[in-house]
Design an enzyme around this catalytic site. Structure first.
Site, PDB file in Angstrom:
ATOM      1  N   THR A 191       0.722  -1.185  -0.114  1.00 13.18           N
ATOM      2  CA  THR A 191      -0.150  -0.109   0.163  1.00 13.18           C
ATOM      3  C   THR A 191       0.865   1.196  -0.083  1.00 13.18           C
ATOM      4  OG1 THR A 191      -1.544  -0.945   1.413  1.00 13.18           O
ATOM      5  CG2 THR A 191      -1.757   1.275   1.492  1.00 13.18           C
TER       6      THR A 191
ATOM      7  N   LYS B 148      -2.010   5.111   8.332  1.00 13.64           N
ATOM      8  CA  LYS B 148      -1.191   5.160   7.377  1.00 13.64           C
ATOM      9  C   LYS B 148      -1.956   5.300   6.174  1.00 13.64           C
ATOM     10  CE  LYS B 148       1.754   2.530   4.008  1.00 13.64           C
ATOM     11  NZ  LYS B 148       2.055   0.994   3.603  1.00 13.64           N
TER      12      LYS B 148
ATOM     13  N   LYS C 272      -7.907   1.304  -2.921  1.00 12.20           N
ATOM     14  CA  LYS C 272      -7.613   1.084  -1.799  1.00 12.20           C
ATOM     15  C   LYS C 272      -7.813   2.049  -0.700  1.00 12.20           C
ATOM     16  CE  LYS C 272      -5.149  -1.275   1.593  1.00 12.20           C
ATOM     17  NZ  LYS C 272      -5.351  -2.394   2.198  1.00 12.20           N
TER      18      LYS C 272
HETATM   19  P1  NAD Z   1       6.215  -5.826   7.233  1.00 12.11           P
HETATM   20  O1  NAD Z   1       6.949  -4.393   7.888  1.00 12.11           O
HETATM   21  O2  NAD Z   1       5.900  -6.822   8.233  1.00 12.11           O
HETATM   22  O3  NAD Z   1       7.046  -6.121   5.892  1.00 12.11           O
HETATM   23  C1  NAD Z   1       7.607  -5.461   5.006  1.00 12.11           C
HETATM   24  C2  NAD Z   1       9.019  -6.198   4.809  1.00 12.11           C
HETATM   25  O4  NAD Z   1       9.771  -5.177   4.025  1.00 12.11           O
HETATM   26  C3  NAD Z   1       9.841  -6.260   6.203  1.00 12.11           C
HETATM   27  O5  NAD Z   1      10.057  -7.717   6.303  1.00 12.11           O
HETATM   28  C4  NAD Z   1      11.217  -5.686   5.766  1.00 12.11           C
HETATM   29  O6  NAD Z   1      12.476  -6.062   6.344  1.00 12.11           O
HETATM   30  C5  NAD Z   1      10.945  -5.377   4.390  1.00 12.11           C
HETATM   31  N1  NAD Z   1      11.979  -4.571   3.761  1.00 12.11           N
HETATM   32  C6  NAD Z   1      11.883  -3.151   4.018  1.00 12.11           C
HETATM   33  N2  NAD Z   1      12.722  -2.537   3.190  1.00 12.11           N
HETATM   34  C7  NAD Z   1      13.382  -3.326   2.257  1.00 12.11           C
HETATM   35  C8  NAD Z   1      13.995  -3.224   1.107  1.00 12.11           C
HETATM   36  N3  NAD Z   1      14.794  -2.077   0.985  1.00 12.11           N
HETATM   37  N4  NAD Z   1      14.449  -4.487   0.418  1.00 12.11           N
HETATM   38  C9  NAD Z   1      13.649  -5.697   0.943  1.00 12.11           C
HETATM   39  N5  NAD Z   1      12.873  -5.667   1.834  1.00 12.11           N
HETATM   40  C10 NAD Z   1      12.801  -4.685   2.710  1.00 12.11           C
HETATM   41  O7  NAD Z   1       4.688  -5.162   6.722  1.00 12.11           O
HETATM   42  P2  NAD Z   1       3.510  -6.074   6.138  1.00 12.11           P
HETATM   43  O8  NAD Z   1       2.555  -5.925   7.548  1.00 12.11           O
HETATM   44  O9  NAD Z   1       4.021  -7.191   5.479  1.00 12.11           O
HETATM   45  O10 NAD Z   1       2.885  -5.000   5.171  1.00 12.11           O
HETATM   46  C11 NAD Z   1       3.322  -4.856   3.758  1.00 12.11           C
HETATM   47  C12 NAD Z   1       2.734  -3.966   3.096  1.00 12.11           C
HETATM   48  O11 NAD Z   1       1.314  -4.434   2.852  1.00 12.11           O
HETATM   49  C13 NAD Z   1       2.396  -2.627   3.623  1.00 12.11           C
HETATM   50  O12 NAD Z   1       2.429  -1.537   2.384  1.00 12.11           O
HETATM   51  C14 NAD Z   1       1.239  -2.516   4.472  1.00 12.11           C
HETATM   52  O13 NAD Z   1       0.518  -1.191   4.231  1.00 12.11           O
HETATM   53  C15 NAD Z   1       0.439  -3.481   3.259  1.00 12.11           C
HETATM   54  N6  NAD Z   1      -0.934  -4.071   4.194  1.00 12.11           N
HETATM   55  C16 NAD Z   1      -0.778  -4.561   5.256  1.00 12.11           C
HETATM   56  C17 NAD Z   1      -1.769  -5.537   5.903  1.00 12.11           C
HETATM   57  C18 NAD Z   1      -1.596  -5.923   7.159  1.00 12.11           C
HETATM   58  O14 NAD Z   1      -2.734  -6.148   7.975  1.00 12.11           O
HETATM   59  N7  NAD Z   1      -0.241  -6.166   7.723  1.00 12.11           N
HETATM   60  C19 NAD Z   1      -3.033  -5.369   5.163  1.00 12.11           C
HETATM   61  C20 NAD Z   1      -3.231  -4.934   4.018  1.00 12.11           C
HETATM   62  C21 NAD Z   1      -1.901  -4.094   3.541  1.00 12.11           C
END
Ligand code: NAD
Length: 292
Positions: free
Chosen positions: A87, A237, A162
């Protein structure tokens, strides 16, 4: 398919694991998180992207997406598709898609709803922006990771869908919580309130499916001490992204703006960080007319 997967966090790891379970070859990279079982760990994002037909990114925000895209686009093969499921802001999504197109690649922005539970169960909903041909290429992957994928139009429109959805969600959750708190003070039983509103014109997903009052309606995070679920931090966010987009598009969104302000206060100044976004109900319960 041969798939690269960058960002193996709470959402990315189970999505990648489901692709492996469906028989796809997945090479993954994350700066911190370990690769789930069956995902081949690459030494860099570029290495994960090399030779892949589709490269999926699942990253925290637009700035990180742009940095990762700058690294992987030159490593990707002509005709491959960059499929971003994070997102992020609409402008970053469109910038990345333009860079990919200039390099002879397809690009889709495909943010999801359904949360960590939906990612693990393979029941996410994808809202997708980009070309129809790229959407068709990614379709089998959407079918594995989710239960529904809606093509919303050109690049950026997935992110637009979204944030519009989540702006409605933030506003209706606040409205539902403040109405419960008012009902309490008027001596109206919560079950009676639910029975009326959930079948009347005040009904919404926040009331009917994700009721913020413990012990009322279907099971929800309210029944689990407001453990997320969907964290208030993530709602904040998304509301901020909606207001950034509204600013850029000159759209008047007073309710969305107020929801962003209330969630910011809840997460940053009160006890909302790490709690489910429906914990707005105990917040309102404690307050009086002057907000004390
Ligand atoms: P998260 O923080 O668990 O995962 C993100 C991952 O990206 C982490 O493991 C981090 O180490 C990695 N990362 C950061 N910088 C990086 C880079 N330069 N190269 C490689 N990896 C890198 O977050 P999440 O909960 O998995 O969410 C991911 C996305 O999905 C976000 O944009 C969030 O808004 C969206 N989202 C999350 C949810 C939820 O319920 N968690 C629901 C819908 C959408």
């Amino acid at each position: 398919m041969k798939i690269g997967f960058v960002g193996l966090g709470n959402m990315g790891a189970p999505m990648a694991a489901n692709l492996v379970a469906a028989g796809h070859g997945v090479t993954g990279y994350d700066t911190a998180a370990p690769a789930p079982e069956g995902v081949i760990r690459a030494a860099s994002a570029a290495e994960a992207a090399k030779g892949a037909e589709v490269v999926i990114t699942m990253l925290p925000n637009g700035a990180i997406l742009k940095a990762v895209a700058a690294e992987i686009i030159p490593a990707m093969e002509q005709g491959a598709v960059l499929l971003d499921c994070s997102t992020v802001d609409v402008a970053s999504a469109r910038e990345v898609a333009a860079l990919a197109a200039a390099a002879g690649l397809g690009a889709l922005d495909a943010p999801v709803s359904g949360g960590v539970g939906g990612a693990a169960a393979g029941t996410l909903t994808f809202m997708v922006g980009g070309d129809a041909a790229d959407f068709a290429t990614a379709r089998p992957l959407f079918d594995v990771m989710g239960q529904k994928a809606v093509h919303c139009g050109p690049s950026g429109n997935g992110q637009a869908a979204k944030i519009c959805n989540n702006m409605i969600l933030g506003v209706t959750m606040i409205a539902t919580c403040e109405a419960f708190a008012l009902a309490d003070k008027l001596g109206l039983d919560r079950q009676a309130m639910f029975d009326v509103v959930s079948t009347s014109s005040g009904q919404s997903w926040s009331m009917n499916t994700y009721c913020p009052a413990p012990g009322i309606g279907p099971k929800s995070p309210a029944d689990n001490e407001y453990k997320p679920g969907f964290a208030a931090d993530l709602m904040l966010k998304d509301l901020r992204l909606s207001q950034e987009a509204a600013e850029g598009a000159d759209a008047d969104t007073p309710m969305g703006a107020l929801a962003a302000t209330l969630y910011a206060r809840f997460v940053e100044d009160e006890d909302g960080r790490g709690r489910d976004f429906s914990a707005m109900l105990p917040r309102f319960e404690k307050r009086g007319r002057k907000g004390e």
